[in-house]
Structure formats: C-alpha cells, structure tokens
Write a protein that holds these residues in place. Sequence first.
Motif, mmCIF file in Angstrom:
data_model
loop_
_atom_site.group_PDB
_atom_site.id
_atom_site.type_symbol
_atom_site.label_atom_id
_atom_site.label_comp_id
_atom_site.label_asym_id
_atom_site.label_seq_id
_atom_site.Cartn_x
_atom_site.Cartn_y
_atom_site.Cartn_z
ATOM 1 N N GLN A 97 80.748 79.199 13.712
ATOM 2 C CA GLN A 97 80.533 77.925 13.011
ATOM 3 C C GLN A 97 80.810 76.709 13.890
ATOM 4 O OE1 GLN A 97 82.957 78.254 9.504
ATOM 5 N NE2 GLN A 97 81.556 79.800 8.665
ATOM 6 N N LYS A 98 81.823 76.833 14.740
ATOM 7 C CA LYS A 98 82.191 75.700 15.603
ATOM 8 C C LYS A 98 81.257 75.582 16.802
ATOM 9 C CE LYS A 98 87.151 76.200 14.727
ATOM 10 N NZ LYS A 98 87.759 74.986 14.220
ATOM 11 N N THR A 99 80.340 76.539 16.938
ATOM 12 C CA THR A 99 79.464 76.533 18.107
ATOM 13 C C THR A 99 78.004 76.495 17.663
ATOM 14 O OG1 THR A 99 81.140 78.011 19.043
ATOM 15 C CG2 THR A 99 79.188 77.645 20.372
ATOM 16 N N PRO A 100 77.571 75.401 17.034
ATOM 17 C CA PRO A 100 76.169 75.321 16.646
ATOM 18 C C PRO A 100 75.346 75.144 17.921
ATOM 19 C CG PRO A 100 77.261 73.236 16.234
ATOM 20 C CD PRO A 100 78.293 74.152 16.816
ATOM 21 N N ASN A 101 74.082 74.994 17.797
ATOM 22 C CA ASN A 101 73.145 74.750 18.919
ATOM 23 C C ASN A 101 73.046 75.854 19.972
ATOM 24 O OD1 ASN A 101 75.287 74.095 20.816
ATOM 25 N ND2 ASN A 101 75.293 71.985 20.071
ATOM 26 N N VAL A 102 73.735 76.982 19.746
ATOM 27 C CA VAL A 102 73.512 78.152 20.604
ATOM 28 C C VAL A 102 72.488 79.011 19.879
ATOM 29 C CG1 VAL A 102 74.555 80.261 21.538
ATOM 30 C CG2 VAL A 102 75.812 78.113 21.594
ATOM 31 N N THR A 103 71.466 79.491 20.585
ATOM 32 C CA THR A 103 70.464 80.314 19.908
ATOM 33 C C THR A 103 70.812 81.799 20.052
ATOM 34 O OG1 THR A 103 69.039 80.185 21.853
ATOM 35 C CG2 THR A 103 68.590 78.616 20.078
ATOM 36 N N LYS A 104 70.149 82.601 19.239
ATOM 37 C CA LYS A 104 70.440 84.040 19.145
ATOM 38 C C LYS A 104 70.564 84.693 20.516
ATOM 39 C CE LYS A 104 68.185 87.131 16.531
ATOM 40 N NZ LYS A 104 67.072 87.584 15.702
ATOM 41 N N GLY A 105 71.552 85.533 20.658
ATOM 42 C CA GLY A 105 71.761 86.196 21.944
ATOM 43 C C GLY A 105 72.651 85.378 22.873
ATOM 44 N N HIS A 140 81.487 78.502 25.668
ATOM 45 C CA HIS A 140 80.253 77.816 25.244
ATOM 46 C C HIS A 140 80.349 76.289 25.429
ATOM 47 C CE1 HIS A 140 77.480 80.893 23.895
ATOM 48 N NE2 HIS A 140 78.466 81.540 23.321
ATOM 49 N N PRO A 141 81.387 75.651 24.876
ATOM 50 C CA PRO A 141 81.471 74.183 25.102
ATOM 51 C C PRO A 141 81.593 73.822 26.580
ATOM 52 C CG PRO A 141 83.045 74.897 23.419
ATOM 53 C CD PRO A 141 82.470 76.145 24.018
ATOM 54 N N PHE A 142 82.304 74.634 27.326
ATOM 55 C CA PHE A 142 82.495 74.417 28.773
ATOM 56 C C PHE A 142 81.136 74.391 29.484
ATOM 57 C CE2 PHE A 142 82.810 76.709 32.865
ATOM 58 C CZ PHE A 142 83.850 76.081 33.536
ATOM 59 N N LEU A 143 80.299 75.388 29.181
ATOM 60 C CA LEU A 143 78.987 75.476 29.840
ATOM 61 C C LEU A 143 78.057 74.366 29.360
ATOM 62 C CD1 LEU A 143 78.642 79.357 29.536
ATOM 63 C CD2 LEU A 143 78.990 78.084 31.660
ATOM 64 N N GLN A 144 78.195 74.013 28.094
ATOM 65 C CA GLN A 144 77.325 72.964 27.544
ATOM 66 C C GLN A 144 77.680 71.607 28.141
ATOM 67 O OE1 GLN A 144 77.290 73.318 23.234
ATOM 68 N NE2 GLN A 144 76.739 75.476 23.392
ATOM 69 N N ARG A 145 78.952 71.375 28.366
ATOM 70 C CA ARG A 145 79.341 70.105 28.992
ATOM 71 C C ARG A 145 78.802 70.015 30.422
ATOM 72 N NH1 ARG A 145 84.246 71.074 26.398
ATOM 73 N NH2 ARG A 145 85.342 71.507 28.338
ATOM 74 N N GLN A 146 78.529 71.158 31.031
ATOM 75 C CA GLN A 146 77.952 71.154 32.386
ATOM 76 C C GLN A 146 76.427 71.057 32.361
ATOM 77 O OE1 GLN A 146 79.525 74.402 34.729
ATOM 78 N NE2 GLN A 146 81.639 73.787 34.380
ATOM 79 N N GLN A 147 75.852 70.952 31.183
ATOM 80 C CA GLN A 147 74.394 70.822 31.010
ATOM 81 C C GLN A 147 73.612 71.929 31.711
ATOM 82 O OE1 GLN A 147 73.900 66.611 32.258
ATOM 83 N NE2 GLN A 147 73.363 66.238 30.124
ATOM 84 N N LEU A 148 74.030 73.174 31.476
ATOM 85 C CA LEU A 148 73.332 74.309 32.088
ATOM 86 C C LEU A 148 72.418 74.973 31.056
ATOM 87 C CD1 LEU A 148 76.463 76.043 33.702
ATOM 88 C CD2 LEU A 148 74.945 74.379 34.773
ATOM 89 N N ASN A 149 71.339 75.581 31.531
ATOM 90 C CA ASN A 149 70.651 76.598 30.735
ATOM 91 C C ASN A 149 71.465 77.862 30.971
ATOM 92 O OD1 ASN A 149 68.558 74.793 30.310
ATOM 93 N ND2 ASN A 149 67.319 75.649 31.979
ATOM 94 N N TYR A 150 71.876 78.519 29.913
ATOM 95 C CA TYR A 150 72.678 79.726 30.166
ATOM 96 C C TYR A 150 72.480 80.785 29.096
ATOM 97 C CZ TYR A 150 76.046 78.096 26.633
ATOM 98 O OH TYR A 150 76.637 77.713 25.465
ATOM 99 N N GLY A 151 72.933 81.994 29.437
ATOM 100 C CA GLY A 151 72.965 83.109 28.496
ATOM 101 C C GLY A 151 74.210 83.918 28.766
#
Length: 340
Positions: A97-105, A140-151
């Motif tokens: 719930q605290k990590t919206p905007n991540v897509t499946k997988g 997840h927030p760590f990687l998003q703050r770095q503006q990466l495409n990631y999986g």
Amino acid sequence: MTITKGWCLLVFLFIQLVVMALLYREGKRLAYFFDNFFKNGSSSLVFPNPQNLSLPGDIYANLRLITRQHCPEVSPYIRGPIHIQFPEALTLEEVVQKTPNVTKGGRYKPTDCESTHNSAIIIPYRNREQHLKYLLYYLHPFLQRQQLNYGIYIITQSGDFTFNRGKLLNVGFKEAMKDEDWDCMLFHDVDLIPEDDRNLYTCDRFPKHVSIAIDKFGYKLPYKSIFGGVSALTPEHYLKVNGFPNNYWGWGGEDDDFAARVELSGMMITRPSFRHARYKMIRHVRDKGNGINPKRFNLLNKTEETWKQNGINSVQYNVISKELHPLYTNITVDIGTDKA
Ligand code: UDH
Ligand code: MN
C-alpha cells in the motif's frame, strides 16, 4: 574586428538569456529542457494534439509536450542519508500500500522523464520473509528517488538442499535478461539495506563492489578483496567474467571466486564513496541449509583453471514457477544438488 564585436554581442546576449532563464521560477526545469533537447536531437520530437497545448499559457508545459525529456544527470529527488528502522508491526500488505506506482512484477519507470538507466536487482533467496519485507519497504523508494527504470527479481531456491548463492545469481541473470535489455545488474543480498540514496544503483566502467561500508563490519571492509553483499555489473562485464561459479554449495567463497574472475578477465573492481555506500545488515543467525562450505579454499585454488568452463555458460536448472507479485518477480528454481 567586426566579427569579434559581433561574437562578443552574441555571447553576451546568450549569457543574458541563460541567466534570465536560470533566475526564472522554473529555471531548473528549463536547464533540463535544453540539456535534454540537445541530447535527444530532433529524433525525440513528437507531435502533440494542438488542443492539448495551453495557449497563450505556459511555454514550458508546451515545450515539455513536444519533446521526450531525459531525466537529469543528478536526480532532484536524492536526499542523502536515510534513517533505517525495522517496525515490527509492518506487514507486506502495508508495504504494498505504501508503494504505489510500482507495476506488477516489481517494475518502475519514472513518470516525469525518460530514464537512461535500466537496472535489474537480483536477490538470491530462501526463507527470509522478514528481511524481504524490509528490503522492499526501503529499496523501492530508494530506487525511485534515483529516477531509474528498474525491476526486482527474487530467485528462490526450491527444496531444502544446501543453499547455492552463486548458482542462483546465474539463474537470475539469465532469467532477467529474457524479460528486458537491462544495462546494469545489481546482485543483492536480501538483508542489506542501503542507508544513503547517493549510492547509485547504476553501473560503472568496471564491475563495482557496492556494499563496502556495512554496520556489521564497523562500516569498513573486513578484508581488502571482499566482493560480497551487493555488486553492480553490466551484462558485458558479467559475460566476460563468465558469471558466478556454480559449484559453491553452502556459505562462503563464491564471492571471492567472483572477485578473482574480474581480475582474470583483465578488469578491476571499482568502489563508490565510503560516505555513500553504507548499509545496515538485518541481524540474523546462519540459516539452516547454508552451513560453512569446507571445500571453499580448495575450490578457490582452482579458479584460474576452471572459471572459463564453470559459470553462466554452463549453468543448468529448471524453473519451477515465475510469479509477478506487486513488488517483485519471484522465480522459484530447482538448481539440483552438488551430486547432480
Ligand atoms: N540467503 C537466503 N536464504 C538462506 C541463505 C542465504 O536467502 O537460507 C541469501 C540472502 O540473500 C542472504 C545471502 O544469501 O543475504 C547471503 O547469506 P548470509 O546473509 O547468510 O551471508 P552473510 O550475512 O554475508 O554471512 C556476509 C557477507 C560477507 C562475507 C564475505 C565472505 N567471503
Ligand atoms: Mn547476511
């Protein structure tokens, strides 16, 4: 003479323009815009529906509409040190719930710009639910703050035979590359939580040892050639070193073999800044099924003879399942035993 005057005037006008733009409320964005405009060239021009252009309106909004913006070189969301704690009551559902905007997988792409980095996080795994929950909560927030495409990929060893971290990472590499053209792979223990988001999860010219300052070791390297925990390699690096050895069953040695491979293939190991590459290791006892490998020193003595035959080019396994969870892709794999 006239040419020189003309040039001076031109340079003066240009500087004025730049200064004015930078002073403007949206100066930062304009700087990014020009930066991206020159990087992208005309190939990035798109033709928006004219009704979407705000007229006479915000020139920047219109400019943004007609070019696909690269993310800036330094993400504006980076904050530095992260205060890590492990709230006991936290559940995986809450983390979802605290990590919206991540897509499946467990996939993510920045929404406001085009990232130039595609990083896959590969985690060797078995029976560490608590650790996984906390790692996802922070990573997840760590990687998003770095503006990466990631999986994020969890590679789960099936059964209860002795754990084999190296082989699981080889499986992770192969399976992740089937999904996408990742340009950087982060081989990542599940219990290491990064403490500073200036520690970029991107690749360098050479294989990078990332988890160099861990609280458990007093934020120092326990020994000079250590290469365990978190490392970052491009697919080219990984193929060049022939990945990890497949025959280290139990705890220890596979990371030292991996370090030896970097040298044997004519590369070197790079390290980020000790100020940034700081980690908390979640406290744990040694797992059942991952006892110290007594053969590790014998194996390490043979690396030079074996590395070209034993690695990503020879790994054999059977994927049992691949599930796209909200915050990660889980691949459960049968990697056999040291007898077969
Ligand atoms: N792991 C599991 N389940 C297991 C065993 C291991 O998921 O049953 C994974 C997990 O990602 C873990 C990693 O394998 O973080 C490494 O195992 P570990 O956490 O037991 O290793 P340790 O904490 O690692 O001892 C310290 C790294 C420095 C040692 C360098 C020796 N060359
Ligand atoms: Mn550990």
